[in-house]
Design a protein around this motif. Sequence first.
Motif, PDB file in Angstrom:
ATOM      1  N   LEU A   1      85.452  48.372  29.338  1.00 39.38           N
ATOM      2  CA  LEU A   1      86.048  49.708  29.243  1.00 39.38           C
ATOM      3  C   LEU A   1      87.379  49.701  28.488  1.00 39.38           C
ATOM      4  CD1 LEU A   1      85.302  51.102  32.806  1.00 39.38           C
ATOM      5  CD2 LEU A   1      84.262  51.835  30.654  1.00 39.38           C
ATOM      6  N   LYS A   2      88.101  48.597  28.579  1.00 35.31           N
ATOM      7  CA  LYS A   2      89.403  48.507  27.911  1.00 35.31           C
ATOM      8  C   LYS A   2      89.295  48.057  26.458  1.00 35.31           C
ATOM      9  CE  LYS A   2      92.115  47.734  32.040  1.00 35.31           C
ATOM     10  NZ  LYS A   2      93.006  46.860  32.784  1.00 35.31           N
ATOM     11  N   SER A   3      88.201  47.396  26.100  1.00 39.58           N
ATOM     12  CA  SER A   3      88.142  46.772  24.779  1.00 39.58           C
ATOM     13  C   SER A   3      87.415  47.575  23.710  1.00 39.58           C
ATOM     14  CB  SER A   3      87.476  45.401  24.887  1.00 39.58           C
ATOM     15  OG  SER A   3      86.096  45.572  25.195  1.00 39.58           O
ATOM     16  N   VAL A   4      86.592  48.508  24.099  1.00 43.64           N
ATOM     17  CA  VAL A   4      85.804  49.246  23.122  1.00 43.64           C
ATOM     18  C   VAL A   4      86.687  50.267  22.412  1.00 43.64           C
ATOM     19  CG1 VAL A   4      83.876  50.842  22.831  1.00 43.64           C
ATOM     20  CG2 VAL A   4      83.643  48.888  24.363  1.00 43.64           C
ATOM     21  N   ALA A   5      86.675  50.212  21.072  1.00 43.68           N
ATOM     22  CA  ALA A   5      87.539  51.092  20.288  1.00 43.68           C
ATOM     23  C   ALA A   5      86.785  52.254  19.636  1.00 43.68           C
ATOM     24  CB  ALA A   5      88.264  50.285  19.222  1.00 43.68           C
ATOM     25  N   ASP A   6      85.489  52.080  19.398  1.00 42.78           N
ATOM     26  CA  ASP A   6      84.733  53.178  18.787  1.00 42.78           C
ATOM     27  C   ASP A   6      83.262  53.091  19.178  1.00 42.78           C
ATOM     28  OD1 ASP A   6      83.199  51.570  16.838  1.00 42.78           O
ATOM     29  OD2 ASP A   6      85.089  51.359  15.779  1.00 42.78           O
ATOM     30  N   ASN A   7      82.496  54.125  18.830  1.00 44.07           N
ATOM     31  CA  ASN A   7      81.094  54.231  19.231  1.00 44.07           C
ATOM     32  C   ASN A   7      80.250  53.033  18.828  1.00 44.07           C
ATOM     33  OD1 ASN A   7      81.392  56.635  20.526  1.00 44.07           O
ATOM     34  ND2 ASN A   7      80.730  57.886  18.800  1.00 44.07           N
ATOM     35  N   SER A   8      80.545  52.433  17.706  1.00 41.20           N
ATOM     36  CA  SER A   8      79.721  51.309  17.239  1.00 41.20           C
ATOM     37  C   SER A   8      79.852  50.091  18.132  1.00 41.20           C
ATOM     38  CB  SER A   8      80.081  50.940  15.800  1.00 41.20           C
ATOM     39  OG  SER A   8      81.389  50.388  15.749  1.00 41.20           O
ATOM     40  N   GLN A   9      80.895  50.035  18.948  1.00 42.90           N
ATOM     41  CA  GLN A   9      81.128  48.861  19.807  1.00 42.90           C
ATOM     42  C   GLN A   9      80.632  49.034  21.236  1.00 42.90           C
ATOM     43  OE1 GLN A   9      85.367  48.592  19.414  1.00 42.90           O
ATOM     44  NE2 GLN A   9      85.219  47.088  17.764  1.00 42.90           N
ATOM     45  N   ILE A  10      80.278  50.237  21.623  1.00 39.68           N
ATOM     46  CA  ILE A  10      79.940  50.487  23.024  1.00 39.68           C
ATOM     47  C   ILE A  10      78.807  49.595  23.502  1.00 39.68           C
ATOM     48  CG2 ILE A  10      79.018  52.178  24.672  1.00 39.68           C
ATOM     49  CD1 ILE A  10      80.627  54.304  23.109  1.00 39.68           C
ATOM     50  N   ASP A  11      77.650  49.688  22.866  1.00 37.16           N
ATOM     51  CA  ASP A  11      76.546  48.858  23.351  1.00 37.16           C
ATOM     52  C   ASP A  11      76.585  47.453  22.773  1.00 37.16           C
ATOM     53  OD1 ASP A  11      75.685  49.476  20.797  1.00 37.16           O
ATOM     54  OD2 ASP A  11      73.607  49.748  21.391  1.00 37.16           O
ATOM     55  N   GLU A  12      77.308  47.246  21.692  1.00 35.44           N
ATOM     56  CA  GLU A  12      77.438  45.903  21.115  1.00 35.44           C
ATOM     57  C   GLU A  12      78.168  44.960  22.067  1.00 35.44           C
ATOM     58  OE1 GLU A  12      76.093  45.132  18.057  1.00 35.44           O
ATOM     59  OE2 GLU A  12      75.340  47.185  18.076  1.00 35.44           O
ATOM     60  N   SER A  13      79.008  45.512  22.914  1.00 38.44           N
ATOM     61  CA  SER A  13      79.837  44.707  23.807  1.00 38.44           C
ATOM     62  C   SER A  13      79.115  44.269  25.079  1.00 38.44           C
ATOM     63  CB  SER A  13      81.084  45.512  24.204  1.00 38.44           C
ATOM     64  OG  SER A  13      81.790  45.903  23.067  1.00 38.44           O
ATOM     65  N   ILE A  14      77.974  44.863  25.354  1.00 38.12           N
ATOM     66  CA  ILE A  14      77.229  44.524  26.569  1.00 38.12           C
ATOM     67  C   ILE A  14      76.133  43.529  26.211  1.00 38.12           C
ATOM     68  CG2 ILE A  14      75.735  45.427  28.396  1.00 38.12           C
ATOM     69  CD1 ILE A  14      77.228  48.044  28.218  1.00 38.12           C
ATOM     70  N   PRO A  15      75.991  42.447  26.969  1.00 38.73           N
ATOM     71  CA  PRO A  15      74.931  41.466  26.686  1.00 38.73           C
ATOM     72  C   PRO A  15      73.550  42.128  26.706  1.00 38.73           C
ATOM     73  CG  PRO A  15      76.395  40.655  28.404  1.00 38.73           C
ATOM     74  CD  PRO A  15      76.781  42.076  28.141  1.00 38.73           C
ATOM     75  N   GLU A  16      72.673  41.648  25.860  1.00 40.98           N
ATOM     76  CA  GLU A  16      71.327  42.227  25.729  1.00 40.98           C
ATOM     77  C   GLU A  16      70.615  42.339  27.072  1.00 40.98           C
ATOM     78  OE1 GLU A  16      68.821  44.269  23.543  1.00 40.98           O
ATOM     79  OE2 GLU A  16      70.525  43.290  22.609  1.00 40.98           O
ATOM     80  N   LYS A  17      70.746  41.317  27.930  1.00 43.39           N
ATOM     81  CA  LYS A  17      70.070  41.327  29.235  1.00 43.39           C
ATOM     82  C   LYS A  17      70.568  42.436  30.161  1.00 43.39           C
ATOM     83  CE  LYS A  17      69.012  37.610  31.533  1.00 43.39           C
ATOM     84  NZ  LYS A  17      69.103  36.327  32.243  1.00 43.39           N
ATOM     85  N   LYS A  18      71.762  42.952  29.901  1.00 44.25           N
ATOM     86  CA  LYS A  18      72.364  43.955  30.791  1.00 44.25           C
ATOM     87  C   LYS A  18      72.307  45.369  30.221  1.00 44.25           C
ATOM     88  CE  LYS A  18      73.474  40.685  33.558  1.00 44.25           C
ATOM     89  NZ  LYS A  18      72.556  40.370  34.612  1.00 44.25           N
ATOM     90  N   LYS A  19      71.914  45.527  28.956  1.00 44.57           N
ATOM     91  CA  LYS A  19      71.960  46.842  28.296  1.00 44.57           C
ATOM     92  C   LYS A  19      71.142  47.908  28.993  1.00 44.57           C
ATOM     93  CE  LYS A  19      73.296  45.695  23.677  1.00 44.57           C
ATOM     94  NZ  LYS A  19      72.990  45.666  22.290  1.00 44.57           N
ATOM     95  N   TYR A  20      70.005  47.575  29.524  1.00 46.54           N
ATOM     96  CA  TYR A  20      69.136  48.581  30.130  1.00 46.54           C
ATOM     97  C   TYR A  20      69.047  48.441  31.644  1.00 46.54           C
ATOM     98  CZ  TYR A  20      68.174  49.167  25.260  1.00 46.54           C
ATOM     99  OH  TYR A  20      68.337  49.383  23.924  1.00 46.54           O
ATOM    100  N   TYR A  21      69.981  47.719  32.209  1.00 47.94           N
ATOM    101  CA  TYR A  21      69.991  47.484  33.651  1.00 47.94           C
ATOM    102  C   TYR A  21      70.059  48.799  34.430  1.00 47.94           C
ATOM    103  CZ  TYR A  21      71.084  45.260  38.096  1.00 47.94           C
ATOM    104  OH  TYR A  21      71.043  44.848  39.397  1.00 47.94           O
ATOM    105  N   ASN A  22      71.013  49.666  34.072  1.00 48.75           N
ATOM    106  CA  ASN A  22      71.166  50.928  34.802  1.00 48.75           C
ATOM    107  C   ASN A  22      69.899  51.762  34.729  1.00 48.75           C
ATOM    108  OD1 ASN A  22      73.852  49.979  34.911  1.00 48.75           O
ATOM    109  ND2 ASN A  22      74.629  52.054  34.979  1.00 48.75           N
ATOM    110  N   GLU A  23      69.254  51.806  33.545  1.00 45.81           N
ATOM    111  CA  GLU A  23      68.027  52.581  33.405  1.00 45.81           C
ATOM    112  C   GLU A  23      66.910  52.026  34.280  1.00 45.81           C
ATOM    113  OE1 GLU A  23      69.981  51.615  30.974  1.00 45.81           O
ATOM    114  OE2 GLU A  23      70.361  53.326  29.667  1.00 45.81           O
ATOM    115  N   ASN A  24      66.826  50.714  34.370  1.00 50.99           N
ATOM    116  CA  ASN A  24      65.817  50.092  35.236  1.00 50.99           C
ATOM    117  C   ASN A  24      66.060  50.466  36.698  1.00 50.99           C
ATOM    118  OD1 ASN A  24      64.599  48.872  33.045  1.00 50.99           O
ATOM    119  ND2 ASN A  24      65.626  46.918  33.342  1.00 50.99           N
ATOM    120  N   VAL A  25      67.309  50.403  37.118  1.00 48.73           N
ATOM    121  CA  VAL A  25      67.640  50.772  38.496  1.00 48.73           C
ATOM    122  C   VAL A  25      67.274  52.228  38.751  1.00 48.73           C
ATOM    123  CG1 VAL A  25      69.527  51.102  40.162  1.00 48.73           C
ATOM    124  CG2 VAL A  25      69.427  49.005  38.782  1.00 48.73           C
ATOM    125  N   MET A  26      67.609  53.113  37.811  1.00 51.00           N
ATOM    126  CA  MET A  26      67.272  54.532  37.982  1.00 51.00           C
ATOM    127  C   MET A  26      65.761  54.746  38.055  1.00 51.00           C
ATOM    128  SD  MET A  26      70.048  56.724  35.805  1.00 51.00           S
ATOM    129  CE  MET A  26      69.965  55.781  34.301  1.00 51.00           C
TER     130      MET A  26
END
Length: 157
Positions: A120-145
Motif C-alpha cells: 500500500l505504501k510503495s505503489v505509485a501508479d496504476n501500472s504497479q498495483i498488480d505488478e507488486s503482488i506475487p502471481e500466487k496471491k493475485k487472485y486469492y481474494n477472488e477465490n475466497v469470495m
Amino acid sequence: MIDKEIFKLCKKFGSEYDVDPYLIFGIIKTESAGNEYADSGYARGLMQMSRIALKDIQKDLLHKYKYSDLFKPEINVEVGTIFLKKMITYWKKKYDENYLSISLAILSYAWGITNSIKWLKSVADNSQIDESIPEKKKYYNENVMFWMSFARERFNA
C-alpha cells in the motif's frame, strides 16, 4: 473432510471469535481445498497455518498448541480464525470501510500483514498495483469470495 463438517467448525469458531463463518470457509477452501492434512512445507492443515502465525497468536489462546497439532481440524480452524480476526481487527482500526478492511485482511492472511502494508505504501501508479503482488496471491481474494458465495448457497444463508 466433507464441506458440511468443515462448515460446522466455521460456524462454531466464527461465533466464538465474531468472524463471518462464510469467510472462514472461503479461506479454508482456498488454502487447502478442505484437506485437513495439507502441508505446504511452510504451513499446514485446513487453514494452512504456519509456525510464525501460531507463535503470533499463542498469547491469545487458552491452550498452548504445538505445530503438530495443526493437522487436527478443530485446533487448526480455531488458530486460523484467531489469526484472521487479528488481521480484520488491524485493518478495521485503520480503515472503517467494511469492504476495504475485509479485503485487506484477506490479502494479509495470504501474503502477510507486513507485505500488505509495504504494498500500500510503495505503489505509485496504476501500472504497479498488480505488478507488486506475487502471481500466487493475485487472485486469492477472488477465490475466497467464490467459496464464500458457494457456502452461502450450499448452507442456506
